[in-house]
Design a protein around this motif. Structure first.
Motif, PDB file in Angstrom:
ATOM      1  N   LEU A 162       7.066   5.525   9.541  1.00  9.72           N
ATOM      2  CA  LEU A 162       6.851   6.678   8.674  1.00  9.72           C
ATOM      3  C   LEU A 162       6.116   7.806   9.390  1.00  9.72           C
ATOM      4  CD1 LEU A 162       6.045   4.778   5.368  1.00  9.72           C
ATOM      5  CD2 LEU A 162       8.167   5.989   5.962  1.00  9.72           C
ATOM      6  N   GLU A 163       5.169   7.473  10.259  1.00 13.91           N
ATOM      7  CA  GLU A 163       4.510   8.510  11.050  1.00 13.91           C
ATOM      8  C   GLU A 163       5.526   9.228  11.927  1.00 13.91           C
ATOM      9  OE1 GLU A 163      -0.074   6.881  11.561  1.00 13.91           O
ATOM     10  OE2 GLU A 163       1.430   6.230  13.024  1.00 13.91           O
ATOM     11  N   GLU A 164       6.439   8.459  12.502  1.00 13.66           N
ATOM     12  CA  GLU A 164       7.485   9.065  13.332  1.00 13.66           C
ATOM     13  C   GLU A 164       8.400   9.961  12.494  1.00 13.66           C
ATOM     14  OE1 GLU A 164      11.189   7.676  16.142  1.00 13.66           O
ATOM     15  OE2 GLU A 164       9.490   6.311  15.921  1.00 13.66           O
ATOM     16  N   CYS A 165       8.765   9.524  11.303  1.00 15.15           N
ATOM     17  CA  CYS A 165       9.600  10.348  10.423  1.00 15.15           C
ATOM     18  C   CYS A 165       8.887  11.650  10.059  1.00 15.15           C
ATOM     19  CB  CYS A 165       9.955   9.595   9.141  1.00 15.15           C
ATOM     20  SG  CYS A 165      11.168   8.290   9.368  1.00 15.15           S
ATOM     21  N   ALA A 166       7.591  11.556   9.803  1.00 19.40           N
ATOM     22  CA  ALA A 166       6.829  12.738   9.393  1.00 19.40           C
ATOM     23  C   ALA A 166       6.599  13.722  10.535  1.00 19.40           C
ATOM     24  CB  ALA A 166       5.487  12.311   8.793  1.00 19.40           C
ATOM     25  N   SER A 167       6.665  13.240  11.771  1.00 15.70           N
ATOM     26  CA  SER A 167       6.339  14.124  12.897  1.00 15.70           C
ATOM     27  C   SER A 167       7.544  14.454  13.784  1.00 15.70           C
ATOM     28  CB  SER A 167       5.231  13.497  13.746  1.00 15.70           C
ATOM     29  OG  SER A 167       5.688  12.277  14.307  1.00 15.70           O
ATOM     30  N   SER A 168       8.740  13.991  13.409  1.00 20.15           N
ATOM     31  CA  SER A 168       9.914  14.245  14.250  1.00 20.15           C
ATOM     32  C   SER A 168      11.135  14.484  13.369  1.00 20.15           C
ATOM     33  CB  SER A 168      10.169  13.051  15.178  1.00 20.15           C
ATOM     34  OG  SER A 168      10.651  11.947  14.436  1.00 20.15           O
ATOM     35  N   ALA A 181       0.833  -1.207   0.000  1.00 17.83           N
ATOM     36  CA  ALA A 181       0.000   0.000   0.000  1.00 17.83           C
ATOM     37  C   ALA A 181       0.868   1.258   0.000  1.00 17.83           C
ATOM     38  CB  ALA A 181      -0.924   0.005   1.207  1.00 17.83           C
ATOM     39  N   VAL A 182       0.512   2.207  -0.852  1.00 18.60           N
ATOM     40  CA  VAL A 182       1.139   3.524  -0.846  1.00 18.60           C
ATOM     41  C   VAL A 182       0.480   4.276   0.310  1.00 18.60           C
ATOM     42  CG1 VAL A 182       1.427   5.670  -2.139  1.00 18.60           C
ATOM     43  CG2 VAL A 182       1.568   3.461  -3.331  1.00 18.60           C
ATOM     44  N   LEU A 183       1.296   4.891   1.164  1.00 17.50           N
ATOM     45  CA  LEU A 183       0.790   5.513   2.397  1.00 17.50           C
ATOM     46  C   LEU A 183       0.803   7.030   2.294  1.00 17.50           C
ATOM     47  CD1 LEU A 183       2.693   3.223   4.940  1.00 17.50           C
ATOM     48  CD2 LEU A 183       0.393   2.909   3.992  1.00 17.50           C
ATOM     49  N   TRP A 184      -0.308   7.628   2.708  1.00 15.11           N
ATOM     50  CA  TRP A 184      -0.449   9.086   2.708  1.00 15.11           C
ATOM     51  C   TRP A 184      -0.516   9.517   4.165  1.00 15.11           C
ATOM     52  CZ3 TRP A 184      -5.670  11.560   0.936  1.00 15.11           C
ATOM     53  CH2 TRP A 184      -5.609  12.950   1.028  1.00 15.11           C
ATOM     54  N   ILE A 185       0.421  10.360   4.568  1.00 15.58           N
ATOM     55  CA  ILE A 185       0.512  10.806   5.959  1.00 15.58           C
ATOM     56  C   ILE A 185       0.389  12.319   6.021  1.00 15.58           C
ATOM     57  CG2 ILE A 185       2.045  10.940   7.971  1.00 15.58           C
ATOM     58  CD1 ILE A 185       3.004   8.126   7.257  1.00 15.58           C
ATOM     59  N   ARG A 186      -0.448  12.783   6.941  1.00 13.92           N
ATOM     60  CA  ARG A 186      -0.659  14.220   7.168  1.00 13.92           C
ATOM     61  C   ARG A 186      -0.487  14.476   8.662  1.00 13.92           C
ATOM     62  NH1 ARG A 186      -6.092  16.090   4.993  1.00 13.92           N
ATOM     63  NH2 ARG A 186      -4.881  16.431   3.104  1.00 13.92           N
ATOM     64  N   SER A 187       0.301  15.471   8.987  1.00 21.54           N
ATOM     65  CA  SER A 187       0.525  15.868  10.387  1.00 21.54           C
ATOM     66  C   SER A 187       0.949  14.673  11.246  1.00 21.54           C
ATOM     67  CB  SER A 187      -0.727  16.521  10.975  1.00 21.54           C
ATOM     68  OG  SER A 187      -1.098  17.643  10.213  1.00 21.54           O
ATOM     69  N   GLY A 188       1.782  13.804  10.674  1.00 25.03           N
ATOM     70  CA  GLY A 188       2.308  12.679  11.427  1.00 25.03           C
ATOM     71  C   GLY A 188       1.354  11.514  11.623  1.00 25.03           C
ATOM     72  N   ARG A 189       0.224  11.510  10.928  1.00 24.84           N
ATOM     73  CA  ARG A 189      -0.755  10.427  11.069  1.00 24.84           C
ATOM     74  C   ARG A 189      -1.178   9.905   9.692  1.00 24.84           C
ATOM     75  NH1 ARG A 189       0.685   9.005  15.340  1.00 24.84           N
ATOM     76  NH2 ARG A 189       0.306  10.239  17.169  1.00 24.84           N
ATOM     77  N   LEU A 190      -1.397   8.602   9.635  1.00 24.93           N
ATOM     78  CA  LEU A 190      -1.848   7.975   8.394  1.00 24.93           C
ATOM     79  C   LEU A 190      -3.240   8.498   8.040  1.00 24.93           C
ATOM     80  CD1 LEU A 190      -1.337   5.785   6.206  1.00 24.93           C
ATOM     81  CD2 LEU A 190      -2.557   4.205   7.729  1.00 24.93           C
ATOM     82  N   PRO A 232      -7.640  15.321  -2.081  1.00 25.39           N
ATOM     83  CA  PRO A 232      -7.130  16.683  -1.875  1.00 25.39           C
ATOM     84  C   PRO A 232      -5.873  16.696  -1.003  1.00 25.39           C
ATOM     85  CG  PRO A 232      -9.060  16.302  -0.507  1.00 25.39           C
ATOM     86  CD  PRO A 232      -8.895  15.088  -1.365  1.00 25.39           C
ATOM     87  N   LEU A 233      -4.911  17.502  -1.421  1.00 27.70           N
ATOM     88  CA  LEU A 233      -3.656  17.643  -0.692  1.00 27.70           C
ATOM     89  C   LEU A 233      -3.652  18.899   0.164  1.00 27.70           C
ATOM     90  CD1 LEU A 233      -1.053  16.791  -3.465  1.00 27.70           C
ATOM     91  CD2 LEU A 233      -1.573  15.427  -1.439  1.00 27.70           C
ATOM     92  N   MET A 234      -2.874  18.838   1.242  1.00 27.30           N
ATOM     93  CA  MET A 234      -2.621  20.004   2.087  1.00 27.30           C
ATOM     94  C   MET A 234      -1.117  20.135   2.257  1.00 27.30           C
ATOM     95  SD  MET A 234      -5.605  19.565   4.979  1.00 27.30           S
ATOM     96  CE  MET A 234      -4.994  20.927   5.943  1.00 27.30           C
ATOM     97  N   GLU A 235      -0.674  21.327   2.614  1.00 28.62           N
ATOM     98  CA  GLU A 235       0.758  21.544   2.801  1.00 28.62           C
ATOM     99  C   GLU A 235       1.334  20.555   3.802  1.00 28.62           C
ATOM    100  OE1 GLU A 235       4.180  24.800   3.347  1.00 28.62           O
ATOM    101  OE2 GLU A 235       2.125  25.500   3.284  1.00 28.62           O
ATOM    102  N   ASP A 236       2.513  20.061   3.475  1.00 24.74           N
ATOM    103  CA  ASP A 236       3.291  19.113   4.267  1.00 24.74           C
ATOM    104  C   ASP A 236       2.714  17.702   4.268  1.00 24.74           C
ATOM    105  OD1 ASP A 236       5.749  18.763   5.551  1.00 24.74           O
ATOM    106  OD2 ASP A 236       4.772  18.700   7.504  1.00 24.74           O
ATOM    107  N   ASP A 237       1.731  17.406   3.404  1.00 24.91           N
ATOM    108  CA  ASP A 237       1.307  16.020   3.222  1.00 24.91           C
ATOM    109  C   ASP A 237       2.479  15.241   2.641  1.00 24.91           C
ATOM    110  OD1 ASP A 237      -1.232  16.528   4.106  1.00 24.91           O
ATOM    111  OD2 ASP A 237      -2.229  16.160   2.196  1.00 24.91           O
ATOM    112  N   ARG A 238       2.573  13.977   3.016  1.00 30.17           N
ATOM    113  CA  ARG A 238       3.644  13.114   2.531  1.00 30.17           C
ATOM    114  C   ARG A 238       3.044  11.813   2.028  1.00 30.17           C
ATOM    115  NH1 ARG A 238       8.399  14.541   6.486  1.00 30.17           N
ATOM    116  NH2 ARG A 238       7.617  16.546   7.210  1.00 30.17           N
TER     117      ARG A 238
END
Length: 166
Positions: free
Chosen positions: A126-132, A57-66, A92-98
């Motif tokens: 990945l959530e940890e990478c996105a939020s730290s 699965a391709v994962l979309w993370i926003r603000s450190g959460r899936l 829809p995308l938001m700034e800093d979405d990964r």
């Protein structure tokens, strides 16, 4: 060459994926295929579409959460021609979405007890990478520690696509 030629002609990504599949189907031996994922980002950065052909699965993370998992909806490329029809809704995308794409070698890494690293551990990483401050490069260390003295048996690839407002 198919991708570049058709992109230059402004052909929709769905058609490009189908043409790549047809070419691979014609050229590869019957026992070979290509697992792949394609991301389509709107020019204005307002939305994303994902075509997943047999990757985890391709994962979309926003603000450190899936936010969403884009599971595979297509067979591996080169297995069948024509490619099965599938629709990909825009999200829809938001700034800093990964958005993260990775090979199965990471989630199928096994510990000395035979456990798989798995998707849940990958999501937490990945959530940890996105939020730290944790870096994606640290995945190698995480997998090495998980694997222990077991040999690496598959390729490990990880890609991050991060949306930043222009």
């Amino acid at each position: 060459d198919i991708f570049y030629r058709l992109t230059y002609q402004n052909v929709p990504l769905r058609t490009i994926v189908s043409r790549i599949n047809d070419s691979i189907f014609q050229r590869l031996p019957a026992n070979m295929f290509l697992a792949a994922a394609f991301l389509e980002l709107d020019r204005t950065g307002e939305w994303i579409r994902v075509w997943n052909a047999a990757l985890p699965a391709v994962l979309w993370i926003r603000s450190g959460r899936l936010v969403h998992e884009f599971s595979s909806t297509l067979p591996p490329l080169g297995v069948a021609s024509p490619l099965a029809e599938t629709t990909c809704e825009p999200y829809p995308l938001m700034e800093d979405d990964r958005v993260y794409l990775f090979s199965d070698g990471s989630v199928e890494t096994r510990s000395v007890t035979g456990d798989y690293f798995g998707e849940e551990r990958m999501i937490r990483f990945l959530e940890e990478c996105a939020s730290s401050q944790r870096t994606l490069e640290s995945l190698s260390e995480v997998l090495d520690a998980f694997r222990g003295d077991r040999e690496v048996t598959d390729d490990i690839a990880l890609v991050e696509v991060r949306w930043m407002e222009p």
